[in-house]
Enzyme design. Sequence first.
Site, PDB file in Angstrom:
ATOM      1  N   CYS A   1      -5.960  11.279  -1.702  1.00  0.00           N
ATOM      2  CA  CYS A   1      -5.514  11.251  -0.300  1.00  0.00           C
ATOM      3  C   CYS A   1      -5.049  12.608   0.196  1.00  0.00           C
ATOM      4  O   CYS A   1      -5.131  12.892   1.389  1.00  0.00           O
ATOM      5  CB  CYS A   1      -4.377  10.237  -0.130  1.00  0.00           C
TER       6      CYS A   1
ATOM      7  N   GLU B   1       0.809   3.277   1.464  1.00  0.00           N
ATOM      8  CA  GLU B   1       0.397   4.658   1.221  1.00  0.00           C
ATOM      9  C   GLU B   1      -1.088   4.708   1.559  1.00  0.00           C
ATOM     10  O   GLU B   1      -1.926   4.219   0.807  1.00  0.00           O
ATOM     11  CB  GLU B   1       0.678   5.058  -0.226  1.00  0.00           C
TER      12      GLU B   1
END
Length: 470
Positions: free
Chosen positions: A281, A247
């Site tokens: 993110c 990720e």
Amino acid sequence: MAGKEYLTGCFVGSHFVDTRDALAVEDKFRLKALASVSVATPDVAERALSLAASYQPTAGYRRAEILRRVRDRLAARREAFRDLLVAEAGFPLRDAEGEVARAIETLALSAEEAKRIGGEVVPFDGAPGGAGRMGFTMRVPVGVVVAITPFNAPLNTVCHKIGPAFAAGNAVILKPSEKTPLVANLLASLFAEAGCPPGGLAVLHGGPPVAEALLADQRPGFYAFTGSTAAGASIHAKAGLRRTQMELGSIAGTIIMADADLDMAIPKCVGASFRKAGQVCTSIQMLLVERSVYDEVRERYVDGVGRLVAGDPAEAGTDVGPMISVAAAERVEGMLGGETVLTGGAREGAVLSPTVIERPADDSRALTEEIFGPVACLVPIEDLEEAISRINGTLYGLATGLFTSDIDTAFAAARRLRVGGVHINETSSSRVDLMPYGGVKASGFGHEGPKYAVREMSEERLITFSGLSG
């Protein structure tokens, strides 16, 4: 936080182990030492790996019971976790409380999945030569999972790694960020209290050398990593044929179309741009606004951002706390040179005030690099086609938000945006912990979300029977 005592050793074999080397952990706002955490030596790492390799999981319902006990202990100590997140991560109180609440939910979801691991019957008689045979699949643990986690969600991301890995029957070795190791140790102590068997969980502290040692060892069978694209690519390459879940970074965009409900969209966008000082993110880095409503959105969005309070995260009224370090804040501040700053841009120590820049050049750092700080770019667009082109044109593909009242626009975006998640009438930063969460392109592969991560962290095995009477 003065006078607090912290758990500062490496967690191995259900105990905390001190070593001769240490790394300092700072209060991110006051920039003063909180504690010194032991760095894992080769001997400590070897013991953790040996225990993990010999770990034999208990039954699924027992793993579920352990995870529920951890959840209950975390809920009972939520204030201690909250205060630690404020100090070592710099989270404002609201962000810290949200992080704890989400971690409690992630553990609860992981406990549920520990009881649901199963396979399916394979209909062998549906193929020539299959008559008289039967078979089924089952899911088995991968063995040892190494989880390398970042500073920006040092409790919930850790739970998203440990919870599903443990639920699936694996041993877990966690290497948390050296910037935020204390909350991981506090969580590990709850696993010990809850009856996690020795070897089921280890927490090793240190920088890249510790991660390199874990990568060099052949006993781990799975690497779960959250962090930068460059680091993720390096880990993936060194893992070889062993499985990985990555990720990674993003340049996340959120689109506001002319037919959007602006009363709903603008407050959500203000919050999603600056939560955790923009160190998420999926924080809105590009706010793409259809030109016919651009001026109104610009005025209302900038006004909302200007009302945010930046400063001491321990103060109840603070919306935006410090970044993870002064160096990180200086890096982001350096990206503002030459840009049109509508609000913000001031820095004091590690605190950078919430900043909006307008119409940066297409080749600017602000639109080609992940900012990972409290900065959002306002960009007018002609239509959905331009928005899709801009988002698909980046190296990344984690998530996109879209505000519209038109169902055709929504489905067109869902089909054509090359990202891991498209959130209609939500921002790019929208997340519920039970959903699949992951990206494409340089944003990585594999999924978080306990149900989906359990599948990633287990292997499918086929069992067949032939020659059965009857």
